[in-house]
Design an enzyme around this catalytic site. Structure first.
Site, mmCIF file in Angstrom:
data_model
loop_
_atom_site.group_PDB
_atom_site.id
_atom_site.type_symbol
_atom_site.label_atom_id
_atom_site.label_comp_id
_atom_site.label_asym_id
_atom_site.label_seq_id
_atom_site.Cartn_x
_atom_site.Cartn_y
_atom_site.Cartn_z
ATOM 1 N N THR A 125 22.923 68.442 63.684
ATOM 2 C CA THR A 125 23.867 68.311 65.039
ATOM 3 C C THR A 125 25.204 67.669 64.618
ATOM 4 O O THR A 125 25.406 67.005 63.617
ATOM 5 C CB THR A 125 23.528 67.501 66.240
ATOM 6 O OG1 THR A 125 22.402 68.105 66.506
ATOM 7 C CG2 THR A 125 24.338 66.855 67.361
ATOM 8 N N ARG A 183 14.397 74.841 75.986
ATOM 9 C CA ARG A 183 14.229 73.186 75.034
ATOM 10 C C ARG A 183 15.598 73.137 75.042
ATOM 11 O O ARG A 183 16.641 73.378 74.958
ATOM 12 C CB ARG A 183 13.885 73.133 74.288
ATOM 13 C CG ARG A 183 13.480 71.334 73.754
ATOM 14 C CD ARG A 183 14.084 72.033 72.834
ATOM 15 N NE ARG A 183 14.528 70.135 72.422
ATOM 16 C CZ ARG A 183 15.542 69.909 71.385
ATOM 17 N NH1 ARG A 183 16.499 70.254 70.996
ATOM 18 N NH2 ARG A 183 15.601 67.852 71.358
ATOM 19 N N VAL A 184 15.830 71.610 76.360
ATOM 20 C CA VAL A 184 17.340 71.463 76.101
ATOM 21 C C VAL A 184 17.489 70.034 75.161
ATOM 22 O O VAL A 184 16.161 69.137 75.939
ATOM 23 C CB VAL A 184 18.304 71.395 77.368
ATOM 24 C CG1 VAL A 184 19.391 70.334 77.595
ATOM 25 C CG2 VAL A 184 17.904 72.280 78.235
ATOM 26 N N GLY A 185 18.447 69.285 74.723
ATOM 27 C CA GLY A 185 18.444 68.268 74.044
ATOM 28 C C GLY A 185 19.187 67.345 73.997
ATOM 29 O O GLY A 185 19.956 66.950 75.923
ATOM 30 N N ASP A 186 19.571 65.826 73.729
ATOM 31 C CA ASP A 186 20.103 65.094 74.434
ATOM 32 C C ASP A 186 22.110 65.886 74.421
ATOM 33 O O ASP A 186 22.519 65.762 75.360
ATOM 34 C CB ASP A 186 20.489 64.328 73.281
ATOM 35 C CG ASP A 186 20.578 64.258 72.179
ATOM 36 O OD1 ASP A 186 20.125 65.039 71.317
ATOM 37 O OD2 ASP A 186 21.284 63.539 71.210
ATOM 38 N N GLY A 221 20.300 63.511 66.163
ATOM 39 C CA GLY A 221 18.201 62.741 66.131
ATOM 40 C C GLY A 221 17.242 63.310 66.986
ATOM 41 O O GLY A 221 17.631 64.951 67.759
ATOM 42 N N THR A 222 16.177 62.998 67.525
ATOM 43 C CA THR A 222 15.116 63.616 67.888
ATOM 44 C C THR A 222 15.695 63.390 69.118
ATOM 45 O O THR A 222 15.827 62.383 70.692
ATOM 46 C CB THR A 222 13.817 62.453 68.267
ATOM 47 O OG1 THR A 222 14.028 61.812 66.699
ATOM 48 C CG2 THR A 222 12.907 63.712 68.098
ATOM 49 N N GLY A 223 16.106 65.101 70.006
ATOM 50 C CA GLY A 223 17.259 64.270 71.480
ATOM 51 C C GLY A 223 16.434 63.478 72.489
ATOM 52 O O GLY A 223 17.125 62.857 73.610
#
Ligand code: ASP
Length: 301
Positions: free
Chosen positions: A168, A196-199, A220-222
């Site tokens: 990212t 899927r949607v991340g942060d 990172g891990t959203g």
């Protein structure tokens, strides 16, 4: 008092993988220098974070725009957001595969629509209506990402960009007038389930800016950054608990870690302090503090 920080993702490279990648360092330095030049010309923080992230999207070394990772169907599904600390205006897009620059589309959402977050086809339709450049999804795909997807499928994993630890992209800036802005763009996680949607596109999670406190961009891990409301948490710690930027950012990242989240963030506060903490092995990053020098870092050094 201009300041700038940008990142090209955080991750944990496979044992034995080369950590010090001169190409990545050079790209980060080049793009930071361009952002700095814009700030020196008096451009707004919003203009600068949009420009820096667009340059990072166009650079195939990072997981955003060209070179974004692929979802389980082999398609790039891109997310981006931008936020203006002056007014807390913000825009985000999620699951777009045809908008040439997701960050430019996010800015159009912020400034040219009455809304904050658009998804998929509706986001792309808005971009088309506003005359933003469109491409075929294949435009974003590079061979390396196809190989990574095949490997992830074989091991059944959904991963941050482990092998090479780049991912990212994001930028935060403070302009000459003291305004703050933040922006982030990503392909998300390799082999992620479609939809899927991340942060990244969620204001208050992966992206946040408020002139009263700080501008923040996470990587990172959203899922863990969303649950921690990482961006807003930093704002709240500064605003309501009187913490300084360094403690607020570290506490938010510790909160992410408590949920087994890995990654890092970049942040600049209203006084021009710059922090770039991470809990993974690497975070590709570049920044400019009071002395006006562009610095680049990969590991914890
Ligand atoms: N935070 C991004 C996401 O979860 C991934 C990354 O930063 O590499 O979509």
């Amino acid at each position: 008092m201009i300041r700038l920080a940008l990142h090209g993702g955080a991750g944990d490279p496979a044992p034995g993988a080369a950590n010090d990648q001169p190409e990545h360092r050079a790209a980060l330095a080049r793009i930071a220098a361009e952002g700095l030049a814009w700030l020196k010309q008096g451009r707004s923080a919003v203009d600068v974070v949009e420009r820096v992230v667009e340059l990072l999207e166009d650079c195939p070394l990072f997981n955003a725009g060209i070179g974004a990772v692929l979802n389980a169907d082999g398609v790039p599904e891109l997310d981006a957001a931008i936020m203006d600390g002056r007014s807390r205006a913000g825009g985000g897009v999620t699951g777009v595969s045809r908008s040439r620059s997701p960050v430019r589309l996010a800015r159009a959402v912020m400034e040219r629509s009455p809304h904050v977050l658009f998804a998929g086809l509706g986001a792309e339709a808005l971009g088309r209506e506003l005359g933003l450049p469109e491409v075929d999804p294949g435009y974003f795909i590079i061979e390396e990402r196809v190989r990574q997807l095949e490997q992830a499928r074989r091991t059944g994993s959904i991963v941050l960009d482990h092998d090479a630890a780049f991912g990212t992209v994001g930028a935060v800036a403070r302009d000459a007038r003291g305004h703050l802005a933040a922006s982030t763009s990503t392909g998300g996680l390799t082999n992620k389930r479609p939809g899927r949607v991340g942060d990244t596109p969620i204001l208050g999670a992966g992206t946040y800016a408020d002139d009263r406190s700080a501008a923040v961009s996470c990587t990172g891990t959203g899922e863990c950054f969303i649950r921690a409301a990482a961006g807003f948490q930093i704002h709240a710690r500064i605003t309501y608990a009187g913490q300084d930027l360094k403690s607020a950012a570290q506490a938010a990242l510790d909160d992410v870690r408590e949920q087994n989240g890995r990654g890092g963030l970049i942040a600049i506060d209203r006084d021009g302090n710059v922090v770039l903490p991470f809990n993974s092995h690497l975070m590709y990053r570049a920044w400019v503090e009071a002395d006006g020098v562009v610095r680049v870092g990969l590991g914890p050094d």
